[in-house]
Write an enzyme that holds these catalytic residues in place. Structure first.
Site, PDB file in Angstrom:
ATOM      1  N   GLU A   1       0.803  -1.172   0.083  1.00  0.00           N
ATOM      2  CA  GLU A   1       0.019  -0.029  -0.068  1.00  0.00           C
ATOM      3  C   GLU A   1       0.912   1.157  -0.005  1.00  0.00           C
ATOM      4  OE1 GLU A   1      -3.989  -1.468   2.251  1.00  0.00           O
ATOM      5  OE2 GLU A   1      -2.355  -1.152   3.559  1.00  0.00           O
TER       6      GLU A   1
ATOM      7  N   ASP B   1     -11.453  -5.868  -3.248  1.00  0.00           N
ATOM      8  CA  ASP B   1     -12.255  -7.244  -3.125  1.00  0.00           C
ATOM      9  C   ASP B   1     -13.903  -6.743  -2.902  1.00  0.00           C
ATOM     10  OD1 ASP B   1     -10.531  -7.160  -0.455  1.00  0.00           O
ATOM     11  OD2 ASP B   1     -12.478  -7.767   0.120  1.00  0.00           O
TER      12      ASP B   1
END
Ligand code: SAH
Length: 229
Positions: free
Chosen positions: A11, A196
């Protein structure tokens, strides 16, 4: 300076590449990277996964650096109409697994002695909205909910969804960061990109499939935001 927190290395990779005059500062249990992005002073730190990692890392950050805004970037599970790689900008943040509602006077997620939600800074929210309009990335502004579980079924967050219809992202650190920033009275905002989709049959594979691209989108929004902060 601007404090930037991520839970996973993936990230932070894109934003770390943007840091000029990078310096590494080790403070006991965490490593901080300082430097500038677009001429603005930043400090970047990897927190690790989950609420405790998020809370203690934010606390160490705010105790040791002169941080005027805390920004968390990363990925999240999506619901309520978002798609892979969309960005969710926090208006409010809350825990979905903090529950003392049995006492009759608290909302789901509310920590006794605190408000029921952690509020992102309005100025940062407006600046992010303007910044993201320049990019070709879809986004939602709403609530982000945090708990110490990878959520793959809405059945496990029914109380949350019965209470609020604008929780677009579910993840594992935002409220820990927001909680600490709120206690320290430092403005914060959370920028999460959807890796997701909750209850989707391909959710397990999607996390790995979209981790890098979603992380990149959140970092791109952050970069635009830093330009105007
Ligand atoms: N794959 C990692 C574990 C990732 S845990 C490993 O093997 O070590 C999931 C991370 O992504 C957390 O940092 C969380 O904030 C975020 N996240 C993405 N989708 C999520 C979901 N559906 N539920 C909870 N957290 C999610």
């Amino acid at each position: 300076m601007i404090g930037i927190i991520g839970a996973m290395q993936e990230e932070l990779n894109v934003i770390l590449k943007e840091v000029k005059d990078l310096k590494e500062i080790k403070l006991r249990i965490r490593t901080f990277y300082t430097g500038t992005i677009s001429g603005k002073e930043v400090v970047v730190v990897l927190a690790g996964i989950g609420k405790v990692n998020a809370g203690i890392t934010t606390s160490i950050l705010l105790e040791n650096f002169d941080v005027t805004s805390v920004i968390n970037i990363g990925v999240a599970g999506g619901q309520n109409g978002v798609s892979h790689k969309d960005i969710v900008i926090s208006k409010e943040v809350l825990y979905h697994d903090f529950d003392v509602t049995k006492f009759g006077k608290y909302k789901i997620g509310q920590v006794p002695g605190m408000e029921s939600l952690f509020y992102a800074d309005n100025t940062l929210l407006e600046l992010t909205k303007n910044a993201i309009e320049k990019l070709n990335i879809k986004y939602k502004i709403g609530k982000i909910a945090t708990g110490d579980q990878f959520i793959y079924s809405k059945d496990s967050i029914t109380k949350l969804n019965n209470e609020y219809d604008d929780v677009f992202a579910i993840e594992m650190e935002a409220a820990g960061i927001a909680h600490a920033a709120t206690l320290y009275k430092v403005p914060f905002i959370i920028l999460r990109s959807i890796s997701d989709l909750i209850d989707d049959e391909t959710q397990d594979n999607d996390f790995d499939k979209f981790l890098e691209e979603a992380s990149k989108n959140a970092a791109l929004v952050l970069k635009e935001l830093i330009e105007v902060i």
